[in-house]
Motif scaffolding. Structure first.
Motif, mmCIF file in Angstrom:
data_model
loop_
_atom_site.group_PDB
_atom_site.id
_atom_site.type_symbol
_atom_site.label_atom_id
_atom_site.label_comp_id
_atom_site.label_asym_id
_atom_site.label_seq_id
_atom_site.Cartn_x
_atom_site.Cartn_y
_atom_site.Cartn_z
ATOM 1 N N ASP A 112 0.835 -1.193 0.000
ATOM 2 C CA ASP A 112 0.000 0.000 0.000
ATOM 3 C C ASP A 112 0.875 1.250 0.000
ATOM 4 O O ASP A 112 1.981 1.242 0.531
ATOM 5 N N VAL A 113 0.333 2.298 -0.589
ATOM 6 C CA VAL A 113 0.973 3.605 -0.560
ATOM 7 C C VAL A 113 -0.026 4.555 0.087
ATOM 8 O O VAL A 113 -1.166 4.662 -0.356
ATOM 9 N N GLY A 114 0.394 5.209 1.161
ATOM 10 C CA GLY A 114 -0.493 6.124 1.868
ATOM 11 C C GLY A 114 0.193 7.431 2.190
ATOM 12 O O GLY A 114 1.350 7.655 1.824
ATOM 13 N N LYS A 115 -0.512 8.277 2.899
ATOM 14 C CA LYS A 115 0.021 9.586 3.270
ATOM 15 C C LYS A 115 1.202 9.459 4.234
ATOM 16 O O LYS A 115 2.102 10.280 4.239
ATOM 17 N N GLU A 116 1.178 8.448 5.077
ATOM 18 C CA GLU A 116 2.223 8.290 6.095
ATOM 19 C C GLU A 116 3.469 7.592 5.588
ATOM 20 O O GLU A 116 4.530 7.724 6.172
ATOM 21 N N GLY A 117 3.313 6.818 4.515
ATOM 22 C CA GLY A 117 4.459 6.097 4.002
ATOM 23 C C GLY A 117 4.037 4.959 3.096
ATOM 24 O O GLY A 117 2.888 4.878 2.657
ATOM 25 N N ILE A 118 4.984 4.090 2.849
ATOM 26 C CA ILE A 118 4.756 2.925 1.992
ATOM 27 C C ILE A 118 4.732 1.690 2.882
ATOM 28 O O ILE A 118 5.571 1.543 3.763
ATOM 29 N N THR A 119 3.754 0.821 2.652
ATOM 30 C CA THR A 119 3.660 -0.409 3.427
ATOM 31 C C THR A 119 4.061 -1.583 2.542
ATOM 32 O O THR A 119 3.546 -1.748 1.438
ATOM 33 N N TYR A 120 5.007 -2.355 3.031
ATOM 34 C CA TYR A 120 5.421 -3.587 2.374
ATOM 35 C C TYR A 120 4.865 -4.758 3.163
ATOM 36 O O TYR A 120 4.654 -4.665 4.370
ATOM 37 N N MET A 121 4.632 -5.859 2.475
ATOM 38 C CA MET A 121 4.118 -7.059 3.122
ATOM 39 C C MET A 121 5.158 -8.165 2.976
ATOM 40 O O MET A 121 5.542 -8.530 1.868
ATOM 41 N N ALA A 122 5.620 -8.660 4.122
ATOM 42 C CA ALA A 122 6.546 -9.796 4.140
ATOM 43 C C ALA A 122 5.724 -11.050 4.398
ATOM 44 O O ALA A 122 4.929 -11.101 5.337
ATOM 45 N N LYS A 123 5.901 -12.039 3.556
ATOM 46 C CA LYS A 123 5.203 -13.315 3.723
ATOM 47 C C LYS A 123 6.166 -14.306 4.368
ATOM 48 O O LYS A 123 7.258 -14.538 3.847
ATOM 49 N N VAL A 124 5.738 -14.860 5.501
ATOM 50 C CA VAL A 124 6.573 -15.785 6.261
ATOM 51 C C VAL A 124 5.885 -17.152 6.266
ATOM 52 O O VAL A 124 4.724 -17.273 6.647
ATOM 53 N N SER A 125 6.617 -18.159 5.822
ATOM 54 C CA SER A 125 6.129 -19.537 5.806
ATOM 55 C C SER A 125 6.712 -20.258 7.019
ATOM 56 O O SER A 125 7.926 -20.294 7.194
ATOM 57 N N ILE A 126 5.828 -20.831 7.865
ATOM 58 C CA ILE A 126 6.278 -21.487 9.093
ATOM 59 C C ILE A 126 5.747 -22.917 9.124
ATOM 60 O O ILE A 126 4.541 -23.139 9.025
ATOM 61 N N LYS A 127 6.665 -23.876 9.257
ATOM 62 C CA LYS A 127 6.294 -25.293 9.299
ATOM 63 C C LYS A 127 6.292 -25.770 10.744
ATOM 64 O O LYS A 127 7.299 -25.654 11.444
ATOM 65 N N ASN A 128 5.157 -26.291 11.182
ATOM 66 C CA ASN A 128 5.013 -26.831 12.538
ATOM 67 C C ASN A 128 5.151 -28.350 12.482
ATOM 68 O O ASN A 128 4.316 -29.028 11.893
ATOM 69 N N PRO A 129 6.193 -28.931 13.108
ATOM 70 C CA PRO A 129 6.383 -30.377 13.060
ATOM 71 C C PRO A 129 5.520 -31.148 14.067
ATOM 72 O O PRO A 129 5.515 -32.376 14.058
ATOM 73 N N TYR A 130 4.808 -30.441 14.927
ATOM 74 C CA TYR A 130 4.014 -31.089 15.972
ATOM 75 C C TYR A 130 2.556 -31.240 15.552
ATOM 76 O O TYR A 130 2.053 -30.475 14.739
ATOM 77 N N SER A 131 1.867 -32.207 16.163
ATOM 78 C CA SER A 131 0.456 -32.427 15.832
ATOM 79 C C SER A 131 -0.457 -31.379 16.472
ATOM 80 O O SER A 131 -1.551 -31.138 15.983
ATOM 81 N N ALA A 132 0.003 -30.754 17.536
ATOM 82 C CA ALA A 132 -0.794 -29.713 18.206
ATOM 83 C C ALA A 132 -0.441 -28.339 17.642
ATOM 84 O O ALA A 132 0.672 -28.120 17.162
ATOM 85 N N SER A 133 -1.398 -27.429 17.723
ATOM 86 C CA SER A 133 -1.094 -26.070 17.271
ATOM 87 C C SER A 133 -0.191 -25.388 18.300
ATOM 88 O O SER A 133 -0.204 -25.722 19.479
ATOM 89 N N ILE A 134 0.607 -24.445 17.815
ATOM 90 C CA ILE A 134 1.563 -23.728 18.656
ATOM 91 C C ILE A 134 1.274 -22.235 18.513
ATOM 92 O O ILE A 134 1.197 -21.727 17.395
ATOM 93 N N PRO A 135 1.132 -21.523 19.635
ATOM 94 C CA PRO A 135 0.889 -20.085 19.524
ATOM 95 C C PRO A 135 2.146 -19.314 19.120
ATOM 96 O O PRO A 135 3.248 -19.641 19.538
ATOM 97 N N ILE A 136 1.938 -18.300 18.271
ATOM 98 C CA ILE A 136 3.011 -17.368 17.932
ATOM 99 C C ILE A 136 2.850 -16.195 18.886
ATOM 100 O O ILE A 136 1.806 -15.555 18.927
ATOM 101 N N CYS A 137 3.856 -15.923 19.682
ATOM 102 C CA CYS A 137 3.780 -14.828 20.655
ATOM 103 C C CYS A 137 3.925 -13.469 19.986
ATOM 104 O O CYS A 137 3.156 -12.554 20.255
#
Length: 152
Positions: A33-58
Motif C-alpha cells: 500500500d501507498v499512503g500519506k504516512e508512508g509505503i507499506t510492504y508485506m513480508a510473507k513468512v512460511s512457518i512449518k510446525n512439526p508437531y500435531s498440536a497447534s503452537i501459539p506465535i507470541c
C-alpha cells in the motif's frame, strides 16, 4: 545430590536441543500500500510446525535495513498460531515513512528500487520448553511505487 541435579539438567538440555523445532522462511517481500504516512510492504513468512498440536506465535519482531541503516522496525504482537503438522503463512506489514525513502535517494538511483536486508525474530511458545525465537533474514530488492501507484 548436586551431581545428580547436574546430570538431570544436562539430560534435559540434550533432549531439548535434539527436539524438532518449527522452521520458518521469509518467502516474499512486496509492495502492499501507498499512503500519506508512508509505503507499506508485506513480508510473507512460511512457518512449518512439526508437531500435531497447534503452537501459539507470541510475536514477530522485525528490522528492515537499507544502506547499512534501519529504515523501519517494529513488532507484530500475537499474530495467531501455527496449525499442527502443517505450514502456516503469516503476513507481516512493514511501514516505511516517506521521509526515510527520500534519504535513500542515492541507493534508489535509476532502477527505482532499494536494496534491503529484512531481519525477523519469530517468537513461538513450545510446550514444556517455553518461548523460543527463530531468527530469519532475507536480502533483496524492493521496487518503489510508480506515480501511477500513488494515484490508484
Amino acid at each position: 545430590m548436586q551431581d545428580l541435579m547436574g546430570k538431570a539438567k544436562n539430560f534435559v538440555a540434550e533432549k531439548v536441543a535434539d527436539m524438532e523445532k518449527p522452521e520458518a522462511d521469509i518467502t516474499d517481500v512486496d509492495l502492499k500500500d501507498v499512503g500519506k504516512e508512508g509505503i507499506t510492504y508485506m513480508a510473507k513468512v512460511s512457518i512449518k510446525n512439526p508437531y500435531s498440536a497447534s503452537i501459539p506465535i507470541c510475536e514477530i519482531h522485525y528490522s528492515l535495513k537499507s544502506a547499512n541503516r534501519v529504515i523501519a522496525s517494529g513488532k507484530t504482537p500475537d499474530p495467531g498460531s501455527l496449525k499442527g503438522n502443517d505450514t502456516t503463512m503469516v503476513d507481516v506489514g512493514i511501514r516505511v515513512p516517506h521521509s526515510v525513502l527520500v534519504s535513500l535517494i542515492k541507493d534508489i538511483g535509476a532502477d527505482w528500487d532499494i536494496d534491503y536486508l529484512l531481519e525477523m525474530g519469530l517468537v513461538v511458545d513450545l510446550p514444556l520448553v517455553g518461548n523460543i525465537t527463530i531468527p530469519l533474514s532475507k536480502k533483496g530488492e524492493m521496487k518503489l511505487p510508480s506515480f501511477a501507484d500513488l494515484f490508484k
